[in-house]
Design a protein around this motif. Structure first.
Motif, mmCIF file in Angstrom:
data_model
loop_
_atom_site.group_PDB
_atom_site.id
_atom_site.type_symbol
_atom_site.label_atom_id
_atom_site.label_comp_id
_atom_site.label_asym_id
_atom_site.label_seq_id
_atom_site.Cartn_x
_atom_site.Cartn_y
_atom_site.Cartn_z
ATOM 1 N N ALA A 86 -30.295 -54.019 -12.418
ATOM 2 C CA ALA A 86 -30.265 -55.397 -11.924
ATOM 3 C C ALA A 86 -29.819 -56.364 -13.021
ATOM 4 O O ALA A 86 -29.004 -57.262 -12.784
ATOM 5 N N ILE A 87 -30.321 -56.159 -14.230
ATOM 6 C CA ILE A 87 -29.919 -57.000 -15.361
ATOM 7 C C ILE A 87 -28.427 -56.831 -15.634
ATOM 8 O O ILE A 87 -27.703 -57.810 -15.843
ATOM 9 N N THR A 88 -27.958 -55.595 -15.613
ATOM 10 C CA THR A 88 -26.545 -55.315 -15.866
ATOM 11 C C THR A 88 -25.655 -56.002 -14.842
ATOM 12 O O THR A 88 -24.655 -56.633 -15.196
ATOM 13 N N VAL A 89 -26.025 -55.915 -13.573
ATOM 14 C CA VAL A 89 -25.227 -56.538 -12.512
ATOM 15 C C VAL A 89 -25.205 -58.054 -12.677
ATOM 16 O O VAL A 89 -24.148 -58.686 -12.581
ATOM 17 N N LEU A 90 -26.366 -58.646 -12.959
ATOM 18 C CA LEU A 90 -26.417 -60.100 -13.123
ATOM 19 C C LEU A 90 -25.621 -60.572 -14.337
ATOM 20 O O LEU A 90 -24.933 -61.590 -14.279
ATOM 21 N N LEU A 91 -25.700 -59.849 -15.444
ATOM 22 C CA LEU A 91 -24.961 -60.252 -16.638
ATOM 23 C C LEU A 91 -23.456 -60.037 -16.465
ATOM 24 O O LEU A 91 -22.657 -60.826 -16.985
ATOM 25 N N ALA A 92 -23.061 -58.996 -15.745
ATOM 26 C CA ALA A 92 -21.631 -58.788 -15.463
ATOM 27 C C ALA A 92 -21.113 -59.921 -14.575
ATOM 28 O O ALA A 92 -19.998 -60.424 -14.777
ATOM 29 N N ASP A 93 -21.921 -60.348 -13.618
ATOM 30 C CA ASP A 93 -21.547 -61.477 -12.773
ATOM 31 C C ASP A 93 -21.434 -62.751 -13.615
ATOM 32 O O ASP A 93 -20.505 -63.546 -13.433
ATOM 33 N N ALA A 104 -26.407 -68.284 -13.233
ATOM 34 C CA ALA A 104 -26.258 -69.669 -13.697
ATOM 35 C C ALA A 104 -26.662 -70.653 -12.602
ATOM 36 O O ALA A 104 -27.348 -71.643 -12.874
ATOM 37 N N ILE A 105 -26.254 -70.363 -11.386
ATOM 38 C CA ILE A 105 -26.590 -71.264 -10.280
ATOM 39 C C ILE A 105 -28.089 -71.284 -10.044
ATOM 40 O O ILE A 105 -28.712 -72.345 -9.975
ATOM 41 N N ARG A 106 -28.698 -70.096 -9.960
ATOM 42 C CA ARG A 106 -30.143 -70.026 -9.665
ATOM 43 C C ARG A 106 -30.971 -70.625 -10.790
ATOM 44 O O ARG A 106 -31.892 -71.396 -10.543
ATOM 45 N N LEU A 107 -30.662 -70.277 -12.026
ATOM 46 C CA LEU A 107 -31.449 -70.810 -13.133
ATOM 47 C C LEU A 107 -31.179 -72.291 -13.349
ATOM 48 O O LEU A 107 -32.090 -73.038 -13.716
#
Length: 123
Positions: A86-93, A104-107
């Motif tokens: 999950a971390i990998t997918v979010l950081l790749a995005d 970026a949008i959520r945070l």
């Protein structure tokens, strides 16, 4: 006593970053949004680095539900691997889409609504 002198008293403001729950992280990707693949997850191997993440009871339940859902698809996975993926997918995005990324949008939205001043709680 020493912890209080060092600024670690319980009365001080928490520096913990608030992150979305696992259910929010693993929700299905809407059609038209490609899942970035440039950043590989580590998978099943010995890991030498460690962090501690505190979850609410609901977040832990969501994590376990996600693990069981993947298992029902024939994908046996432990919680650590699920979190790393999950971390990998979010950081790749984040790498691919920058300010338009899910993270970026959520945070960014959470930071503005948490404090009312547009700054994250830990600043």
């Amino acid at each position: 006593m020493a912890a209080a002198a060092a600024g670690g008293s319980r009365g001080s403001r928490s520096r913990r970053v608030r992150l979305p729950g696992i259910a929010e992280l693993l929700r299905p990707v809407p059609a038209g949004l490609p899942v970035p693949t440039q950043r590989p997850a580590s998978g099943r191997e010995a890991h030498t680095q460690k962090i501690t993440v505190y979850l609410s009871a609901d977040e832990l339940l969501d994590l376990e539900q996600g693990r069981l859902t993947l298992r029902s698809y024939g994908i046996p996975v432990d919680r650590g691997r699920l979190v790393r993926e999950a971390i990998t997918v979010l950081l790749a995005d984040l790498d691919a889409r920058g300010e338009d990324s899910v993270l970026a949008i959520r945070l960014g939205l959470r930071a503005r609504t948490d404090t009312g001043d547009g700054l994250p709680d830990d600043q």
